[in-house]
Design an enzyme around this catalytic site. Sequence first.
Site, PDB file in Angstrom:
ATOM      1  N   GLY A  19       0.822  -1.200   0.000  1.00 17.93           N
ATOM      2  CA  GLY A  19       0.000   0.000   0.000  1.00 17.93           C
ATOM      3  C   GLY A  19       0.860   1.255   0.000  1.00 17.93           C
ATOM      4  N   SER A  20       0.400   2.268   0.714  1.00 18.52           N
ATOM      5  CA  SER A  20       1.050   3.575   0.635  1.00 18.52           C
ATOM      6  C   SER A  20       2.455   3.592   1.195  1.00 18.52           C
ATOM      7  CB  SER A  20       0.208   4.603   1.387  1.00 18.52           C
ATOM      8  OG  SER A  20      -1.092   4.619   0.849  1.00 18.52           O
ATOM      9  N   THR A  21       2.814   2.594   2.029  1.00 18.65           N
ATOM     10  CA  THR A  21       4.188   2.623   2.531  1.00 18.65           C
ATOM     11  C   THR A  21       5.182   2.498   1.393  1.00 18.65           C
ATOM     12  OG1 THR A  21       4.150   0.232   2.901  1.00 18.65           O
ATOM     13  CG2 THR A  21       3.604   1.621   4.780  1.00 18.65           C
ATOM     14  N   PHE A  22       4.725   1.934   0.257  1.00 13.36           N
ATOM     15  CA  PHE A  22       5.634   1.787  -0.881  1.00 13.36           C
ATOM     16  C   PHE A  22       5.964   3.155  -1.496  1.00 13.36           C
ATOM     17  CE2 PHE A  22       6.825   0.650  -5.241  1.00 13.36           C
ATOM     18  CZ  PHE A  22       7.771  -0.327  -4.979  1.00 13.36           C
ATOM     19  N   LYS A  23       5.172   4.165  -1.144  1.00  7.39           N
ATOM     20  CA  LYS A  23       5.405   5.494  -1.738  1.00  7.39           C
ATOM     21  C   LYS A  23       6.789   6.035  -1.399  1.00  7.39           C
ATOM     22  CE  LYS A  23       0.520   6.627  -2.072  1.00  7.39           C
ATOM     23  NZ  LYS A  23      -0.647   7.065  -1.285  1.00  7.39           N
TER      24      LYS A  23
END
Lengths: 475, 487
Positions: free
Chosen positions: B217-221
């Site tokens: 999810g957004s942690t990959f950003k």
Amino acid sequence: MSSSTTHTSTIGAIGAPSRRNTELALLVFAVVIPLFAYMNVGLAISGELPPGMLGYGLGLGLLAGVAHLVVRKFAPYADPLLLPLGTLLNGLGLVVIWRLDQSERLQQLAKASFGAFSPSAPKQLLYSAVGIALFVIVMLFLKDHRVLQRYTYISMVAAIGLLLLPLVPGLGKNIYGAKIWIQVGAFSIQPAEFAKIVIAVFFAGYLMVKRDALALASRRFMGLYLPRGRDLGPILAVWAMSILILVFETDLGTSLLFFGMFVVMLYVATERTSWIVFGLLMSAVGAVTVASFEPHVKVRVDAWLDPFNPDVISATGTDQIAQSLMAFGSGGTLGSGLGQGHSDLIGFAANSDFILATYGEELGLAGVMAILMLYGLIVERGVRTALAARDPFGKLLAVGLSGAFAIQVFVVAGGVMGLIPLTGMTMPFIAYGGSSVIANWALIGVLLRISDTARRPAPSPAPNPDAEMTQVVRP
Amino acid sequence: MNKPLRRIAIFCGLLVLALLVRDNWLQYVQADKLAEHTMNRRVPIERYAQPRGDIIVDGNPITGSKKVDGDDFKYKRTYKNGPMWSPVTGFASQRIGATQIESIEDRILTGNDDRLFFRRSLDMLTGKKKEGGNVVTTLNAAAQKAAYNGLKGRGKGAVAAIDPETGAILALASTPSYDPSRFAGNTNKEAETFQKLDKDRDKPMLNRALRETYPPGSTFKVVTAAAALEHGLYSDIDSKTRSPLPWVMPDTRTELKNEGPIPCKNATLREALRVSCNTVFGKIGSDLGKDKMRETAEEFGFNEEQFVPVRSNASNFPKEMDKPQTALSSIGQFETAATPLQMAMVTSAIANDGTLMEPYMVRELQAPNLDVVEKHSPKEMGNPLSKENAQKLQDMMQTVVNEGTGTKAKIPGVTVGGKTGTAQHGLNNSKNPYAWFISYAKTDSGSPVAVAVVVEDSNAARDDISGGGLAAPIARDVMKAVLDSKK
């Protein structure tokens, strides 16, 4: 010139030394070594000296002492090595059987299959005593082995009778698929072990009489000398019958043993190499025939070729060969030490057919080689006795017995080590089993009797009546 | 008759010789093969004939051995606080076998390792019993406790914490868990216990920290941001990006949606990470293209198994994809999947100024007398981003914690950077999303800890699931535990 003053006869009463003291010294070793082995096992298993050590030591010492005294008195010129070798193997066997008695795993197995566990070592000591008793009887009553020639045909009947016993309903007992035991009271006996000796007597007596006919009155056919049927007939019939009986009793090892003994004795009697070829051919035909209608054999060949294959193990219902090989492998060069191995993983036949695996694991390559050399020595002393014997009957009987002994050792040890398919016999002296120990002591007794006769100095010649006349007349 | 007799003597000699040769073949040449055959029960008997060496955390053993009666196997393994430590230890069961550290370091633990040979020989001469060596781990007991207790109250999930400067693993927790003591022995009951655990639908024996990959999810950003900085797409984290709102993914008519009305139009990188703009990072990924994105992801360790020395599954960044799929992958969706360990590695590389250290959990192997047999020295695994870019990213992640979605990870007096993630999964997002949080703490002397938390909370109401709400407090507790133990 002074030599003319002695007797002219060169065969003097000086003869070979009796070697009884050598035997006594060797016997001391043969009793002390197992005693130390007991100590070793006890210390390894429980950290203290085993309670029965003194009993077994005294028992073994007593048996050896009695045997020695009897030999000293009744067969003073007998071979000095055979008795100590038998005693040492028997003593080591007692130690290892006692060691396997201590195995919790085997005790639980016995409780699960028979409802109770009873130690084997005391029984083995009893059997050894009976064996020595039979040995003593042979020494006392068989003054000259040539007497046995008289019983050639009685031996034939007796051998077949013994072999047929397990097939008698009510008497025979089927244990693990082999009908080779008879039950007498609380004891079970394997008559084939005794038949081994009796049939050797028959072969020796018959071949001695017929050997010239067998060797000479033959027709040459394709490079082979084929004897006349009437000469070979009886012996072939006896042999074939014993084989057939044994096949019905599924005792393959003993059939192999009888056949091997037959070929060896025939070869020695006729001095014709063609007999070896003939024998090998017959054994090949026999093996193929038996293997084709006997599922017992096929399974064993499969187990020999691929002992670790799970399919084979489920087909044979046992992984004994694999367990035995792993026991040998785990022992390695020097072994785990007496009492410190896990050869009891082999299961029910650990102290009988498979006892060599325990030696393999706990004494290692070095120990097994020593054991094999002891057997080798017994065999070679036996063949030496045959060489020294002066009568053809003695020669044949000695070589037959020692050849059978060698083949038995080879078949059992080879089977346990995966060299040949397992056929199921007991290692002479070291394996648990009454019949085996008793019969083998009798075998040693017969060999000692033959060697005594062979090494006994010729009686001193009668005084030469001419001796007076050839005396130098002094001036 | 003597000539054939001599031949028979030779024949008998040959029989004995054949047996001697066979015996040498069996007991000398083949001995080792037979002694270590898989069917040879002596191997397990021998293995459990003496107490097994211990696995040690912070100087205290987390394992033990207990004597059992009436069995081939004299000692069985025990575990202290088994459910908490099982993702670290694995199990050693007499019936089933061993896994993870128990299996990988088996030779040290049983004392069979060749490096102990000299010692073993000495012991044999002096009659001393064989002993097992110890495995000293890098784990931090307080951090592990914080991680496990935090997860336990929240259902399923996992935590991985790393020391960014060395790569030492400080916490490795997974829930639901199991107690390996319950099937360490050889009884049928224990075998049944194992079977039951093995078939449990909640998979208690799965080591979620190493062996399960989740959409990050957004942690990959943060990886996408690192790629943008490293490949020069943007260099200033505080100038406006060219990001329209709404943003239609290239080659499609589908809009990429943000979570709620957040200010993402031409947002700066810092602002985009603070509020977690899908549009900004989706467009960055799409603009960079799949190859540059994958290059950065792989520098962080994606698409590769890790051995710590326990094997960790490879995290996935897809190879073949079109532009909209690249955009989705760049915000941690589509086929992107990461293990908690992987996300902890990403965080640790950023916290360590761009240098990724190889993760490991075995500090040293000890002989039974506590002599060191093998010592692990920290190794560099790579440099996924430059020092300046790493510091820019730290700046951005600290903003997330200070005034963004990750405020629950704040620790007074300590610099904390982090990133939340709420990963959708299931067909058409039918299932409850995963809550992620990755973070690191920094003190004057450097960064002692980076942590990744994932919570698969199927019980919470859907709207309550967010990385900031569920996972950040666990991460904070773990970081705090590490910081406190450093004092």
